[in-house]
Design a protein around this motif. Structure first.
Motif, PDB file in Angstrom:
ATOM      1  N   PHE A 152       0.998  -1.399   0.026  1.00 32.88           N
ATOM      2  CA  PHE A 152       0.229  -0.120   0.384  1.00 32.88           C
ATOM      3  C   PHE A 152       0.943   1.260   0.309  1.00 32.88           C
ATOM      4  CE2 PHE A 152      -2.975   2.887   1.704  1.00 32.88           C
ATOM      5  CZ  PHE A 152      -3.788   3.156   1.065  1.00 32.88           C
ATOM      6  N   ARG A 153       1.239   2.100  -1.082  1.00 31.23           N
ATOM      7  CA  ARG A 153       1.760   2.997  -1.449  1.00 31.23           C
ATOM      8  C   ARG A 153       0.958   3.669  -2.407  1.00 31.23           C
ATOM      9  NH1 ARG A 153       8.186   0.674  -1.206  1.00 31.23           N
ATOM     10  NH2 ARG A 153       8.276   0.005   0.677  1.00 31.23           N
ATOM     11  N   PRO A 154       0.109   4.384  -1.836  1.00 29.84           N
ATOM     12  CA  PRO A 154      -0.434   4.923  -3.440  1.00 29.84           C
ATOM     13  C   PRO A 154       0.040   6.393  -3.415  1.00 29.84           C
ATOM     14  CG  PRO A 154      -1.766   4.689  -0.793  1.00 29.84           C
ATOM     15  CD  PRO A 154      -0.489   3.803  -0.538  1.00 29.84           C
ATOM     16  N   ARG A 155       0.755   6.456  -2.628  1.00 27.85           N
ATOM     17  CA  ARG A 155       0.965   7.830  -2.681  1.00 27.85           C
ATOM     18  C   ARG A 155       2.907   8.241  -3.502  1.00 27.85           C
ATOM     19  NH1 ARG A 155      -2.127   8.738   0.548  1.00 27.85           N
ATOM     20  NH2 ARG A 155      -0.803   8.508   1.811  1.00 27.85           N
ATOM     21  N   VAL A 156       3.354   9.075  -4.178  1.00 30.16           N
ATOM     22  CA  VAL A 156       4.512   8.207  -5.207  1.00 30.16           C
ATOM     23  C   VAL A 156       5.653   9.118  -3.894  1.00 30.16           C
ATOM     24  CG1 VAL A 156       5.976   9.607  -6.621  1.00 30.16           C
ATOM     25  CG2 VAL A 156       4.033   8.985  -7.156  1.00 30.16           C
ATOM     26  N   ARG A 157       6.766   8.525  -2.616  1.00 29.36           N
ATOM     27  CA  ARG A 157       8.128   8.717  -3.082  1.00 29.36           C
ATOM     28  C   ARG A 157       8.823   9.515  -4.157  1.00 29.36           C
ATOM     29  NH1 ARG A 157       7.803   3.477   1.419  1.00 29.36           N
ATOM     30  NH2 ARG A 157       5.489   3.594   1.881  1.00 29.36           N
ATOM     31  N   ALA A 158      10.584   9.552  -3.367  1.00 36.30           N
ATOM     32  CA  ALA A 158      11.266   9.525  -3.179  1.00 36.30           C
ATOM     33  C   ALA A 158      12.067   8.727  -4.195  1.00 36.30           C
ATOM     34  CB  ALA A 158      12.637   9.908  -2.222  1.00 36.30           C
ATOM     35  N   GLU A 159      11.369   8.866  -5.513  1.00 38.81           N
ATOM     36  CA  GLU A 159      11.527   7.467  -6.749  1.00 38.81           C
ATOM     37  C   GLU A 159      11.952   8.511  -7.783  1.00 38.81           C
ATOM     38  OE1 GLU A 159       7.614   6.834  -7.531  1.00 38.81           O
ATOM     39  OE2 GLU A 159       7.033   5.424  -5.269  1.00 38.81           O
ATOM     40  N   GLY A 164      15.543   1.182 -15.639  1.00 43.99           N
ATOM     41  CA  GLY A 164      15.642   0.108 -14.289  1.00 43.99           C
ATOM     42  C   GLY A 164      15.490   0.306 -13.020  1.00 43.99           C
ATOM     43  N   ALA A 165      14.136   1.555 -13.165  1.00 47.42           N
ATOM     44  CA  ALA A 165      13.786   1.963 -11.870  1.00 47.42           C
ATOM     45  C   ALA A 165      12.549   1.339 -11.787  1.00 47.42           C
ATOM     46  CB  ALA A 165      13.711   3.471 -12.395  1.00 47.42           C
ATOM     47  N   GLY A 166      12.247   1.184 -10.596  1.00 47.71           N
ATOM     48  CA  GLY A 166      10.782   0.331 -10.497  1.00 47.71           C
ATOM     49  C   GLY A 166      10.680  -0.316 -10.108  1.00 47.71           C
ATOM     50  N   ALA A 167       9.147  -0.810 -10.171  1.00 52.99           N
ATOM     51  CA  ALA A 167       8.269  -1.714  -9.038  1.00 52.99           C
ATOM     52  C   ALA A 167       8.472  -3.270 -10.055  1.00 52.99           C
ATOM     53  CB  ALA A 167       7.174  -2.340  -8.406  1.00 52.99           C
ATOM     54  N   GLY A 199       1.115  11.173 -10.975  1.00 54.73           N
ATOM     55  CA  GLY A 199       2.320  11.793 -10.819  1.00 54.73           C
ATOM     56  C   GLY A 199       3.819  10.875 -10.489  1.00 54.73           C
ATOM     57  N   SER A 200       3.057   9.440 -11.157  1.00 58.01           N
ATOM     58  CA  SER A 200       4.109   8.339 -10.654  1.00 58.01           C
ATOM     59  C   SER A 200       5.105   8.331 -12.130  1.00 58.01           C
ATOM     60  CB  SER A 200       4.228   6.846 -10.263  1.00 58.01           C
ATOM     61  OG  SER A 200       5.091   6.081 -10.945  1.00 58.01           O
ATOM     62  N   GLU A 201       6.280   8.554 -12.256  1.00 59.06           N
ATOM     63  CA  GLU A 201       7.231   8.356 -13.443  1.00 59.06           C
ATOM     64  C   GLU A 201       8.058   6.987 -13.985  1.00 59.06           C
ATOM     65  OE1 GLU A 201       9.322  12.047 -14.772  1.00 59.06           O
ATOM     66  OE2 GLU A 201       9.143  12.465 -12.495  1.00 59.06           O
ATOM     67  N   VAL A 202       7.694   5.964 -12.407  1.00 57.97           N
ATOM     68  CA  VAL A 202       8.140   4.608 -12.833  1.00 57.97           C
ATOM     69  C   VAL A 202       7.121   3.528 -12.810  1.00 57.97           C
ATOM     70  CG1 VAL A 202      10.130   5.232 -12.002  1.00 57.97           C
ATOM     71  CG2 VAL A 202       8.184   4.262 -10.096  1.00 57.97           C
ATOM     72  N   THR A 203       7.510   2.122 -12.773  1.00 62.70           N
ATOM     73  CA  THR A 203       6.136   1.437 -13.269  1.00 62.70           C
ATOM     74  C   THR A 203       6.154   0.656 -11.115  1.00 62.70           C
ATOM     75  OG1 THR A 203       7.390   0.248 -15.044  1.00 62.70           O
ATOM     76  CG2 THR A 203       5.628  -0.880 -13.525  1.00 62.70           C
ATOM     77  N   ASP A 204       5.112   1.050 -11.139  1.00 61.96           N
ATOM     78  CA  ASP A 204       4.744   0.372 -10.035  1.00 61.96           C
ATOM     79  C   ASP A 204       3.523  -0.146  -9.914  1.00 61.96           C
ATOM     80  OD1 ASP A 204       1.914   1.739 -10.619  1.00 61.96           O
ATOM     81  OD2 ASP A 204       2.952   4.046  -9.822  1.00 61.96           O
ATOM     82  N   TYR A 205       3.108  -1.043 -10.983  1.00 62.15           N
ATOM     83  CA  TYR A 205       1.863  -1.880 -10.978  1.00 62.15           C
ATOM     84  C   TYR A 205       2.870  -3.106 -12.177  1.00 62.15           C
ATOM     85  CZ  TYR A 205      -2.851  -4.598 -12.910  1.00 62.15           C
ATOM     86  OH  TYR A 205      -3.030  -5.820 -12.829  1.00 62.15           O
ATOM     87  N   PHE A 206       2.140  -4.137 -11.938  1.00 60.43           N
ATOM     88  CA  PHE A 206       2.252  -4.591 -12.900  1.00 60.43           C
ATOM     89  C   PHE A 206       1.541  -6.127 -12.621  1.00 60.43           C
ATOM     90  CE2 PHE A 206       6.341  -5.991 -10.178  1.00 60.43           C
ATOM     91  CZ  PHE A 206       5.809  -7.237  -9.377  1.00 60.43           C
ATOM     92  N   HIS A 207       1.244  -6.841 -13.919  1.00 62.35           N
ATOM     93  CA  HIS A 207       1.251  -8.093 -13.960  1.00 62.35           C
ATOM     94  C   HIS A 207       1.281  -8.867 -15.124  1.00 62.35           C
ATOM     95  CE1 HIS A 207      -2.873 -11.034 -12.938  1.00 62.35           C
ATOM     96  NE2 HIS A 207      -2.930 -11.167 -14.351  1.00 62.35           N
ATOM     97  N   VAL A 208       2.002 -10.010 -14.789  1.00 63.86           N
ATOM     98  CA  VAL A 208       2.865 -10.847 -15.998  1.00 63.86           C
ATOM     99  C   VAL A 208       2.397 -11.907 -15.773  1.00 63.86           C
ATOM    100  CG1 VAL A 208       5.232 -11.180 -16.705  1.00 63.86           C
ATOM    101  CG2 VAL A 208       4.969  -8.844 -15.428  1.00 63.86           C
ATOM    102  N   GLN A 209       2.031 -12.526 -17.117  1.00 59.72           N
ATOM    103  CA  GLN A 209       1.792 -14.087 -17.368  1.00 59.72           C
ATOM    104  C   GLN A 209       3.516 -14.636 -17.859  1.00 59.72           C
ATOM    105  OE1 GLN A 209      -2.342 -12.367 -19.055  1.00 59.72           O
ATOM    106  NE2 GLN A 209      -2.251 -14.942 -18.641  1.00 59.72           N
ATOM    107  N   LEU A 210       3.390 -15.782 -17.522  1.00 55.34           N
ATOM    108  CA  LEU A 210       3.967 -16.472 -17.822  1.00 55.34           C
ATOM    109  C   LEU A 210       3.977 -17.630 -18.713  1.00 55.34           C
ATOM    110  CD1 LEU A 210       7.496 -16.228 -15.813  1.00 55.34           C
ATOM    111  CD2 LEU A 210       6.824 -14.497 -17.345  1.00 55.34           C
ATOM    112  N   HIS A 211       4.029 -18.120 -19.959  1.00 54.79           N
ATOM    113  CA  HIS A 211       3.506 -19.226 -20.699  1.00 54.79           C
ATOM    114  C   HIS A 211       3.968 -20.401 -20.641  1.00 54.79           C
ATOM    115  CE1 HIS A 211       0.173 -16.119 -21.089  1.00 54.79           C
ATOM    116  NE2 HIS A 211       1.314 -15.621 -21.710  1.00 54.79           N
TER     117      HIS A 211
END
Length: 343
Positions: A152-159, A164-167, A199-211
């Motif tokens: 739960f990090r709904p607000r942008v921090r010092a990112e 290579g940045a982001g979640a 305001g986020s400039e980095v990936t903060d959500y991902f949903h990745v499927q590996l087949h």
């Protein structure tokens, strides 16, 4: 004792590296390089603190360098250290480009040096438990796996944005590595890697499927998930194992629990996973992991007494998937995995 220097003095260095380097008799901390020397000098008064990495590498007498600086500078720092004959531990996800990793791997091999990706989450207690369940065949043939790391990090921090940045690079790198350990390489990837927070400039959500040919794997992280969260769901022909909550080591290290405490990696009973079969539900006591095992194995590898705890080729296999997922997300389509063997 292996004379050790560390580059960077952020959360990763303070929580995941320095406590183990300091507590294990295999290592002697001789230097820290950081842009904020006052804090490091206050915390480690007997250690020489540098603001110039080149000066530290030349003067400190270190045999091992631990790189915890931002991902985008890992390659250059690793190349410098290896060129000077130093062993290197490099934070996940090591480098940002495959050709960079290939060059560093060749440089380490030519100089007979250890280049070790820091995939400490191979020693998460719940992940060790997953491996034990698979080895025992408790669930039978596996056809589905989900790995979640929601926060739960709904607000942008010092990112800091950048390559290579982001979640996805940071958290996703660990999740991908765990999947490769469990199941090997997938055939293809379908991904959504997004910047969801205003305001986020980095990936903060991902949903990745590996087949895979016989199973589907989902890796997921959201910044909008307070409270208890799913960590693992492993589905097989004999039942399903569900694990909630996170491995306790990070939180306990933040709270000052010492690395050699038997309590550090011991999960609370309330956090044990449950194996559900057709007519039963069985609590599965978690195995005891321990991040100290990474550094113990690192010391053995440097002395020539054992294998590397993590191979650079493993990290490059993971990086290939990380980069492919970002491309899949941008193009909106499933992409096949390409080869990443550089030896």
């Amino acid at each position: 004792m292996i004379k050790t220097a560390i580059i960077g003095y952020g959360q990763s260095a303070s929580i995941f590296h320095l406590p183990f380097i300091d507590s294990l008799s295999d290592f002697e901390l001789v230097a820290i390089s950081t842009s904020k020397p006052e804090k490091a000098a206050q915390d480690w008064p007997e250690v020489t603190v540098y603001t110039d990495v080149d000066q530290m590498l030349a003067e400190s007498g270190a045999e091992l360098v631990v790189i915890t600086a931002p991902n985008e500078v890992h390659y250059e720092l690793g190349r410098k250290a290896l060129s000077m004959g130093l062993h290197v531990v490099m934070e996940n996800p090591t480098v940002t480009q495959l050709h960079q990793g290939a060059e560093l791997m060749r440089l380490a091999e030519c100089n007979k040096l250890c280049l070790i990706p820091f995939h400490n989450r191979r020693w998460d207690s719940d992940f060790v438990t997953l491996q034990a369940l698979l080895k025992a065949g408790t669930l039978g043939p596996i056809h589905g796996f989900e790995s979640h790391f929601d926060r739960f990090r709904p607000r942008v921090r010092a990112e800091q944005p950048g390559v290579g940045a982001g979640a996805w690079f940071d958290l996703g790198g660990h999740l991908v590595d765990q999947v490769l350990v469990l199941f090997g390489k997938p055939q293809s990837v379908t991904a959504r890697c997004l910047s969801m927070r205003p305001g986020s400039e980095v990936t903060d959500y991902f949903h990745v499927q590996l087949h895979y040919s016989d199973k589907e794997v989902v890796l997921h992280s959201s910044p909008y998930h307070p409270g208890p969260t799913l960590r693992f769901k492993l589905q097989g022909e004999l039942g399903c194992y569900i694990k909630r909550g996170f491995d306790p080591q990070e939180e306990r290290l933040q709270n000052g629990i010492v690395p050699d405490s038997p309590y550090l990696a011991k999960e609370a009973e309330d956090d044990y996973g449950i194996f559900y079969s057709d007519d039963d539900a069985q609590v599965i006591e978690s195995e005891i992991g321990g991040y100290r095992h990474f550094y113990q194995a690192t010391a053995q590898a440097i002395r020539g007494e054992g294998p590397l705890p993590v191979e650079m080729q493993d990290a490059l296999d993971g990086l290939n998937i990380i980069n492919l997922a970002e491309k899949s997300s941008l193009e909106g389509k499933t992409l096949s995995l390409s080869a990443t063997t550089f030896r």
